[in-house]
Each structure stands twice: as C-alpha cells, then as structure tokens.
Write a protein that holds these residues in place. Structure first.
Motif, PDB file in Angstrom:
ATOM      1  N   VAL A  79      -1.771   5.741   1.802  1.00  0.00           N
ATOM      2  CA  VAL A  79      -2.274   4.862   2.850  1.00  0.00           C
ATOM      3  C   VAL A  79      -3.285   5.626   3.690  1.00  0.00           C
ATOM      4  O   VAL A  79      -3.082   6.788   4.022  1.00  0.00           O
ATOM      5  CB  VAL A  79      -1.151   4.271   3.735  1.00  0.00           C
ATOM      6  CG1 VAL A  79      -0.267   3.345   2.925  1.00  0.00           C
ATOM      7  CG2 VAL A  79      -0.333   5.331   4.415  1.00  0.00           C
ATOM      8  N   LEU A 134      -4.083   1.984  -0.103  1.00  0.00           N
ATOM      9  CA  LEU A 134      -4.240   0.907   0.878  1.00  0.00           C
ATOM     10  C   LEU A 134      -5.014   1.427   2.078  1.00  0.00           C
ATOM     11  O   LEU A 134      -4.650   2.452   2.652  1.00  0.00           O
ATOM     12  CB  LEU A 134      -2.875   0.418   1.384  1.00  0.00           C
ATOM     13  CG  LEU A 134      -1.851  -0.067   0.375  1.00  0.00           C
ATOM     14  CD1 LEU A 134      -0.562  -0.442   1.108  1.00  0.00           C
ATOM     15  CD2 LEU A 134      -2.383  -1.247  -0.411  1.00  0.00           C
ATOM     16  N   LEU A 147       0.781  -2.668   7.113  1.00  0.00           N
ATOM     17  CA  LEU A 147       1.724  -2.095   6.158  1.00  0.00           C
ATOM     18  C   LEU A 147       2.925  -3.026   5.977  1.00  0.00           C
ATOM     19  O   LEU A 147       3.353  -3.291   4.845  1.00  0.00           O
ATOM     20  CB  LEU A 147       2.179  -0.711   6.611  1.00  0.00           C
ATOM     21  CG  LEU A 147       3.183  -0.003   5.694  1.00  0.00           C
ATOM     22  CD1 LEU A 147       2.583   0.260   4.316  1.00  0.00           C
ATOM     23  CD2 LEU A 147       3.658   1.291   6.338  1.00  0.00           C
TER      24      LEU A 147
END
Length: 168
Positions: A79, A134, A147
C-alpha cells in the motif's frame, strides 16, 4: 505471527504487507508521517505481517523505482499513501502505472466510492508479479477509509495471485 489454535476456517495464513509513504515533506523532515504508521497498525490488527515500511519523495521515477524494488520477489500487499491528488508533485498514480503488470480497476473504484472526496483521488490499484499494489490518499483518515473499503476482498485476491485455487 500465525495464531495456533485457530481453525482451518480462518484463512489468514499470515499475509504479508509493505507500506510506502510518498511525501516530499516527510522525507525533508518538515512533516510527520501519520498515514504510514496508521496503515501499519491497521494491517497488523487485520492479521498482516508488515515486513517493510519505507518513505520516498514525490515523483514518478521515485515512486516507480520504490514500487519495483518492493514488489521484487514479494507475494503480498503493497500500500502506498500520498501523492494521489491534483498537486503538481502528486505523481504516485503515474509512477505506479509504469510498474503494474495488470490494473485492478474495481479495487480503485471501490476505494474512491468510500467517501465523497474520493472522487478527487487518482489512485491506481493493480498487480506486479505476485504483489497487489494499492494507492491510498495521504491523509491518515483517507488512507484508512480507502483501505477499509477493500480489506475484505484482499486475502482472496492475494491467494489468487499466489496461484491458489479459489474454488470458483
């Protein structure tokens, strides 16, 4: 980190994650990184083993190089936080797009739908090798909210990336 005593129904087989904060201010020491540590904590609570946390400055090349390094030989979740907006140095999506093998637009769309301000996010989602990447916003609240919007499907996505049969 795996919990013994959990039954086979609990499919959290210690998924791994890495967190990349993208911010000129954090690198320069003029701004505190709040979103990176918040993401690390949330992922740990969810059962992920966070194996690396890194900070890089904004910029297409810096982001692309860092993501390529983080994804090399890694099977897990990466992430990013920061650089997804409209500022002149917000080039996280462009740096991400350079390294993705495949995009996952459904994940990016779900994250954008989490909050009205999400419509201003240009974040990408996709895969590189067996890593799922992401792009999350730079604010701690925005990053966590995005998230949360996809957290439920990530273990399944990671198992599919690892080549495990998913009983379709």
């Amino acid at each position: 980190m795996g919990q013994s005593g959990s039954d086979g129904e609990n499919h959290r087989e210690t998924l791994q994650a890495k967190v990349l904060t993208i911010s000129d201010g954090v690198v320069a020491g003029s701004r505190e990184d709040r979103s990176g540590p918040a993401l690390v904590e949330r992922l740990r609570v969810e059962g992920y083993q966070v194996v690396e946390q890194r900070v890089v400055p904004d910029g297409r090349e810096e982001v692309g190089e860092a993501l390529a390094e983080l994804a090399e030989g890694f099977a897990g979740l990466i992430v990013t936080t920061g650089g997804t907006g409209f500022g002149p140095r917000d080039l996280t999506p462009e740096g991400t797009l350079v390294v993705l093998d495949r995009e996952a637009p459904g994940l990016a769309e779900a994250m954008r739908a989490a909050n009205p301000l999400g419509r201003l996010s240009r974040g990408r989602a996709g895969t590189r090798g067996r890593a799922l990447i992401l792009n999350l916003p730079g604010s701690a609240s925005g990053a966590l909210e995005c998230l949360e919007a996809v957290l439920d499907v990530l273990p399944h996505a990671l198992r599919l990336l690892a080549g495990e049969s998913a009983g379709h």
